[in-house]
Design a protein around this motif. Structure first.
Motif, PDB file in Angstrom:
ATOM      1  N   LEU A   8      -7.856 -14.348  11.349  1.00  0.00           N
ATOM      2  CA  LEU A   8      -8.937 -13.375  11.223  1.00  0.00           C
ATOM      3  C   LEU A   8      -8.454 -12.016  11.705  1.00  0.00           C
ATOM      4  O   LEU A   8      -7.853 -11.911  12.774  1.00  0.00           O
ATOM      5  N   ALA A   9      -8.723 -10.991  10.911  1.00  0.00           N
ATOM      6  CA  ALA A   9      -8.428  -9.612  11.311  1.00  0.00           C
ATOM      7  C   ALA A   9      -9.732  -8.920  11.663  1.00  0.00           C
ATOM      8  O   ALA A   9     -10.721  -9.033  10.927  1.00  0.00           O
ATOM      9  N   THR A  10      -9.751  -8.178  12.758  1.00  0.00           N
ATOM     10  CA  THR A  10     -10.978  -7.524  13.217  1.00  0.00           C
ATOM     11  C   THR A  10     -10.694  -6.105  13.684  1.00  0.00           C
ATOM     12  O   THR A  10      -9.573  -5.764  14.077  1.00  0.00           O
ATOM     13  N   VAL A  11     -11.757  -5.294  13.630  1.00  0.00           N
ATOM     14  CA  VAL A  11     -11.765  -3.966  14.236  1.00  0.00           C
ATOM     15  C   VAL A  11     -13.071  -3.850  15.003  1.00  0.00           C
ATOM     16  O   VAL A  11     -14.152  -3.963  14.420  1.00  0.00           O
ATOM     17  N   ASP A  12     -12.993  -3.643  16.306  1.00  0.00           N
ATOM     18  CA  ASP A  12     -14.184  -3.534  17.150  1.00  0.00           C
ATOM     19  C   ASP A  12     -14.530  -2.066  17.323  1.00  0.00           C
ATOM     20  O   ASP A  12     -13.775  -1.300  17.920  1.00  0.00           O
ATOM     21  N   LEU A  13     -15.690  -1.670  16.795  1.00  0.00           N
ATOM     22  CA  LEU A  13     -16.125  -0.277  16.851  1.00  0.00           C
ATOM     23  C   LEU A  13     -17.287  -0.072  17.811  1.00  0.00           C
ATOM     24  O   LEU A  13     -17.912   0.976  17.825  1.00  0.00           O
ATOM     25  N   GLY A  14     -17.581  -1.105  18.625  1.00  0.00           N
ATOM     26  CA  GLY A  14     -18.692  -1.018  19.566  1.00  0.00           C
ATOM     27  C   GLY A  14     -19.999  -1.386  18.902  1.00  0.00           C
ATOM     28  O   GLY A  14     -20.480  -2.516  19.025  1.00  0.00           O
ATOM     29  N   GLN A  15     -20.580  -0.440  18.163  1.00  0.00           N
ATOM     30  CA  GLN A  15     -21.857  -0.697  17.505  1.00  0.00           C
ATOM     31  C   GLN A  15     -21.725  -1.703  16.366  1.00  0.00           C
ATOM     32  O   GLN A  15     -22.627  -2.499  16.119  1.00  0.00           O
ATOM     33  N   VAL A  16     -20.594  -1.668  15.671  1.00  0.00           N
ATOM     34  CA  VAL A  16     -20.338  -2.620  14.590  1.00  0.00           C
ATOM     35  C   VAL A  16     -18.913  -3.142  14.701  1.00  0.00           C
ATOM     36  O   VAL A  16     -18.072  -2.578  15.410  1.00  0.00           O
ATOM     37  N   GLN A  17     -18.661  -4.226  13.980  1.00  0.00           N
ATOM     38  CA  GLN A  17     -17.329  -4.829  13.921  1.00  0.00           C
ATOM     39  C   GLN A  17     -16.975  -5.101  12.470  1.00  0.00           C
ATOM     40  O   GLN A  17     -17.828  -5.517  11.679  1.00  0.00           O
ATOM     41  N   LEU A  18     -15.713  -4.864  12.111  1.00  0.00           N
ATOM     42  CA  LEU A  18     -15.191  -5.244  10.807  1.00  0.00           C
ATOM     43  C   LEU A  18     -14.393  -6.531  10.962  1.00  0.00           C
ATOM     44  O   LEU A  18     -13.673  -6.709  11.950  1.00  0.00           O
ATOM     45  N   ALA A  19     -14.504  -7.415   9.990  1.00  0.00           N
ATOM     46  CA  ALA A  19     -13.768  -8.676  10.047  1.00  0.00           C
ATOM     47  C   ALA A  19     -13.330  -9.069   8.644  1.00  0.00           C
ATOM     48  O   ALA A  19     -14.112  -8.982   7.701  1.00  0.00           O
ATOM     49  N   VAL A  20     -12.064  -9.506   8.533  1.00  0.00           N
ATOM     50  CA  VAL A  20     -11.523 -10.024   7.276  1.00  0.00           C
ATOM     51  C   VAL A  20     -10.839 -11.344   7.577  1.00  0.00           C
ATOM     52  O   VAL A  20      -9.868 -11.384   8.331  1.00  0.00           O
ATOM     53  N   ALA A  21     -11.351 -12.427   7.003  1.00  0.00           N
ATOM     54  CA  ALA A  21     -10.720 -13.733   7.125  1.00  0.00           C
ATOM     55  C   ALA A  21      -9.811 -13.957   5.926  1.00  0.00           C
ATOM     56  O   ALA A  21     -10.058 -13.419   4.839  1.00  0.00           O
ATOM     57  N   MET A  22      -8.769 -14.752   6.096  1.00  0.00           N
ATOM     58  CA  MET A  22      -7.798 -14.931   5.025  1.00  0.00           C
ATOM     59  C   MET A  22      -7.861 -16.301   4.364  1.00  0.00           C
ATOM     60  O   MET A  22      -7.042 -16.614   3.506  1.00  0.00           O
TER      61      MET A  22
END
Length: 218
Positions: A8-22
């Protein structure tokens, strides 16, 4: 920056999070709140998502995914989800792009990739940017999505409301003749804002994203 844990790849932006599973079927950007509430999925490509995975890695601001051809999708595919820095006001929580690059070993094909964004709201606005539609979608928790692709890359772009509480932005990427050994690329862009965004500001961020450099492909 993307964080990759092997599945899983993630980016934590505080208010929201991005996630990409492979995993097969999961190669799309999920936008979630800090409480794990799904707000939207960006750029789902069912045909590409089902192909065999070759490699995944993070390179700077790029999350890179390489897949092999399959019987139903006979293309070598490279996907680049890139975090972008844009000089605009107001500043988005995050701006990102998707580059899809394909080639085939077959003599002649007409690749067409379904590219779908879904959001947990029905309301939206459509703007004319660079001759194509940019979609402005208010999400939950005061987050606003701006989603954009050019008509040169997408032969079809439309917004649908198939369910009472969801909308779907549906695109057809490519759709043109592709010769053996030739590489074809197309892009999509998005920005997420912490509040509502005016039409002029949405248009400006789309133009800024359109002017960003292509990621270095392999």
């Amino acid at each position: 920056m993307w964080h990759w844990d092997g599945s899983l790849a993630t980016v934590d932006l505080g208010q929201v999070q991005l996630a990409v599973a492979m995993a097969p079927g999961d190669r799309k950007v999920q936008v979630k709140t800090s409480e794990d509430l799904l707000l939207a999925t960006l750029w789902d490509m069912p045909a590409v998502s089902a192909t065999p995975l070759v490699d995944v890695y993070v390179r700077g601001h790029d999350l890179v995914c390489l897949t092999a051809p399959s019987d139903s999708f006979p293309y070598h595919t490279q996907l680049y989800w890139t975090l972008r820095t844009v000089d605009v006001t107001p500043t988005p929580l995050v701006a990102l792009s998707l580059l899809v690059s394909i080639r085939t070993d077959l003599l002649d094909t007409h690749p067409e990739i379904e590219l779908v964004t879904q959001a947990a709201r029905r309301t939206s606005r459509t703007l004319d940017v660079a001759g194509g539609p940019a979609f402005v979608v208010p999400l939950r928790d005061s987050v606003t999505l701006v989603d954009f692709a050019t008509p040169e890359d997408c032969v079809k772009q439309e917004i649908l409301t198939p369910h009472h509480d969801r909308l779907s932005i549906e695109r057809s990427l490519f759709g043109h003749f592709l010769e053996k050994g030739v590489i074809r690329s197309g892009r999509a862009f998005a920005a997420l804002y912490a509040n509502e965004v005016a039409d002029d500001d949405a248009s400006v961020v789309c133009h800024e994203l359109l002017s960003t450099e292509l990621p270095l492909t392999t």
